[in-house]
Design a protein around this motif. Structure first.
Motif, PDB file in Angstrom:
ATOM      1  N   UNK A 100     -33.771  65.300  36.806  1.00  0.00           N
ATOM      2  CA  UNK A 100     -34.298  64.690  37.889  1.00  0.00           C
ATOM      3  C   UNK A 100     -33.459  63.263  37.887  1.00  0.00           C
ATOM      4  N   UNK A 101     -33.427  62.506  36.828  1.00  0.00           N
ATOM      5  CA  UNK A 101     -33.113  61.211  36.594  1.00  0.00           C
ATOM      6  C   UNK A 101     -31.421  61.074  37.202  1.00  0.00           C
ATOM      7  N   UNK A 102     -30.875  62.128  36.924  1.00  0.00           N
ATOM      8  CA  UNK A 102     -29.397  62.389  37.045  1.00  0.00           C
ATOM      9  C   UNK A 102     -28.856  62.441  38.342  1.00  0.00           C
ATOM     10  N   UNK A 103     -29.821  63.023  39.269  1.00  0.00           N
ATOM     11  CA  UNK A 103     -29.862  63.364  40.837  1.00  0.00           C
ATOM     12  C   UNK A 103     -29.911  62.194  41.627  1.00  0.00           C
ATOM     13  N   UNK A 104     -30.118  61.007  41.167  1.00  0.00           N
ATOM     14  CA  UNK A 104     -30.413  59.894  41.841  1.00  0.00           C
ATOM     15  C   UNK A 104     -29.252  58.678  41.643  1.00  0.00           C
ATOM     16  N   UNK A 105     -29.290  57.898  42.326  1.00  0.00           N
ATOM     17  CA  UNK A 105     -28.400  56.587  42.227  1.00  0.00           C
ATOM     18  C   UNK A 105     -29.027  55.602  40.948  1.00  0.00           C
ATOM     19  N   UNK A 106     -28.047  54.772  40.531  1.00  0.00           N
ATOM     20  CA  UNK A 106     -28.365  54.288  39.369  1.00  0.00           C
ATOM     21  C   UNK A 106     -29.342  53.228  39.250  1.00  0.00           C
TER      22      UNK A 106
ATOM     23  N   UNK B 171     -35.494  52.327  37.989  1.00  0.00           N
ATOM     24  CA  UNK B 171     -36.680  52.049  38.571  1.00  0.00           C
ATOM     25  C   UNK B 171     -37.590  53.331  37.942  1.00  0.00           C
ATOM     26  N   UNK B 172     -37.105  54.555  38.177  1.00  0.00           N
ATOM     27  CA  UNK B 172     -37.611  55.826  37.749  1.00  0.00           C
ATOM     28  C   UNK B 172     -37.884  55.803  36.118  1.00  0.00           C
ATOM     29  N   UNK B 173     -36.935  55.331  35.466  1.00  0.00           N
ATOM     30  CA  UNK B 173     -36.970  55.375  33.927  1.00  0.00           C
ATOM     31  C   UNK B 173     -37.760  54.223  33.292  1.00  0.00           C
ATOM     32  N   UNK B 174     -38.056  53.377  34.238  1.00  0.00           N
ATOM     33  CA  UNK B 174     -38.914  52.110  33.602  1.00  0.00           C
ATOM     34  C   UNK B 174     -40.423  52.490  33.909  1.00  0.00           C
ATOM     35  N   UNK B 175     -40.886  52.041  34.748  1.00  0.00           N
ATOM     36  CA  UNK B 175     -42.527  52.108  35.049  1.00  0.00           C
ATOM     37  C   UNK B 175     -42.641  53.513  36.067  1.00  0.00           C
ATOM     38  N   UNK B 176     -41.510  53.811  36.479  1.00  0.00           N
ATOM     39  CA  UNK B 176     -41.912  55.109  37.656  1.00  0.00           C
ATOM     40  C   UNK B 176     -42.309  56.107  36.971  1.00  0.00           C
TER      41      UNK B 176
ATOM     42  N   UNK C  59     -36.615  55.205  47.609  1.00  0.00           N
ATOM     43  CA  UNK C  59     -35.772  56.452  47.033  1.00  0.00           C
ATOM     44  C   UNK C  59     -36.465  56.750  45.787  1.00  0.00           C
ATOM     45  N   UNK C  60     -36.584  55.830  44.993  1.00  0.00           N
ATOM     46  CA  UNK C  60     -37.308  56.152  43.462  1.00  0.00           C
ATOM     47  C   UNK C  60     -38.592  56.494  43.647  1.00  0.00           C
ATOM     48  N   UNK C  61     -39.468  55.832  44.674  1.00  0.00           N
ATOM     49  CA  UNK C  61     -40.695  56.685  45.028  1.00  0.00           C
ATOM     50  C   UNK C  61     -40.809  58.121  45.257  1.00  0.00           C
ATOM     51  N   UNK C  62     -39.841  58.429  46.207  1.00  0.00           N
ATOM     52  CA  UNK C  62     -40.016  59.764  46.412  1.00  0.00           C
ATOM     53  C   UNK C  62     -39.904  60.796  45.002  1.00  0.00           C
ATOM     54  N   UNK C  63     -39.007  60.199  44.257  1.00  0.00           N
ATOM     55  CA  UNK C  63     -38.624  60.881  42.933  1.00  0.00           C
ATOM     56  C   UNK C  63     -39.897  61.020  42.032  1.00  0.00           C
TER      57      UNK C  63
END
Length: 365
Positions: free
Chosen positions: A56-62, A67-72, A227-231
């Motif tokens: 999932x993380x590789x499909x979103x921008x840097x 955000x996704x990989x820290x507290x997301x 954007x990160x929130x949707x993921x």
């Protein structure tokens, strides 16, 4: 490698040790053992989820990825394991005329058995909803909606599906077929509700993707967060479906040995937090080490885990499926993807092909 693994495990191990000691000293040995038992379960599921989440993380921008990989991921884990079951029951209560949405959250504390019964009662509807949602997420890979250049894991059939002319039409059509079949699997009086729940799953997916597309068109920090929130939302929903709905049991019922519902909530919350931190750290390590690129079939394996989950959710409309089944199916898929990504596997396959070609040549001669 061992040093990197130690760095990943340091924080979760310290958290586990501190909470276990405090629980033993303040609440007794039984509470500490219950906490450690649940930590093991959460850790196992967290490690198994790392590769799909890295996909999932590789499909979103840097910026969104950071955000996704820290507290997301931590937020997604906590939402999916602790809050979504109560929210689902609250929606059902509202449908039945109860306007006090907080009653479901109060019921977790005051009457855990009734809450477990309510969650089991609505499991088919949520399974129908989730099956369509998860299938559409999987279909992004299956039909290659982003039109990215990639190899195929399962051979020519997968390659042909990745080249369909209208990938979004194929995704929606297969989801509609799945939702229709799911409606036929249940008794006639429930068919309309099941189909409506499937349609709601599709609408939720479309809304999430629409918001993500809007956020990607901007450059501001707020849009990146959206954007990160949707993921994160997709991640939380998938966790909920895999861990709570397939067996119809909330994580709060995993510590029944603890007499007090309040203590159950505290222990479950602490254990889920440890699992969430570990998941975020392991997923970050997979992304940082470029593990999906170095093991070229891992991304495909991560996608097929979602495909298997959607099929299991549709199958659960016929009979309840234990959550351990989904867990092991995902494990087998990831292991298969990892093994087939290794150079030794490629050499073995090339050797077998060469021998087969030589045998065919001898037969023709």
């Amino acid at each position: 490698m061992i040093r990197k693994l130690n760095r990943v495990l340091t924080v979760p191990v310290i958290l586990t040790a501190v909470v276990a000691v405090v629980a033993w000293e303040v609440l007794g040995l039984q509470i500490a053992v219950a906490f450690l038992f649940l930590v093991v379960l959460e850790t196992t599921m967290g490690v198994k989820s790392a590769v799909p989440m890295a996909g999932v993380a590789t499909r979103i921008d840097e910026r969104s990825r950071r955000i996704f990989l820290t507290f997301g991921l931590v937020v997604g884990e906590l939402l999916g394991r602790l809050l979504l079951p109560e929210f689902a029951v609250a929606v059902e209560h509202a449908r039945e005329g109860d306007t006090h949405l907080w009653n479901a959250f109060i019921e977790v504390v005051t009457d855990p058995s009734a809450f477990a019964s309510d969650l089991l009662h609505i499991r088919p509807a949520i399974a129908a909803y989730g099956a369509v949602f998860v299938w559409l997420v999987f279909a992004e890979y299956l039909f290659n909606t982003d039109r990215t250049s990639r190899g195929s894991w399962l051979g020519p059939a997968e390659a042909r599906l990745a080249r369909v002319r209208r990938p979004w039409l194929a995704s929606v059509s297969t989801a509609v077929i799945g939702a229709t079949v799911g409606a036929f699997l249940v008794p006639p009086h429930a068919a309309l509700i099941i189909f409506a729940c499937g349609a709601a799953g599709g609408a939720t997916y479309a809304l999430s993707k629409g918001i993500a597309a809007w956020a990607r068109r901007g450059t501001g920090g707020r849009r990146v967060s959206v954007h990160a929130g949707t993921v994160i939302f997709e991640r939380a929903l998938v966790i909920f479906l895999m861990c709570e709905i397939l067996d119809g049991v909330s994580v709060l019922q995993s510590v029944k040995a603890v007499p007090s519902p309040v203590l159950q909530i505290l222990i479950a919350s602490a254990a889920v937090t440890v699992g969430a931190v570990l998941l975020a750290l392991v997923t970050g390590r997979v992304v940082a080490s470029d593990g999906l690129a170095r093991h070229r079939h891992l991304k495909a394996g991560a996608a097929y885990c979602l495909g298997a989950l959607s099929i299991l959710l549709w199958a659960s409309l016929i009979a309840p499926i234990p959550g351990i089944v989904a867990s092991w199916v995902a494990t087998v898929i990831i292991l298969a993807a990892l093994i087939t990504s290794l150079p030794i596997w490629e050499r073995l396959v090339d050797g077998l092909r060469a021998r087969l070609a030589a045998a065919q040549a001898r037969l023709r001669a």
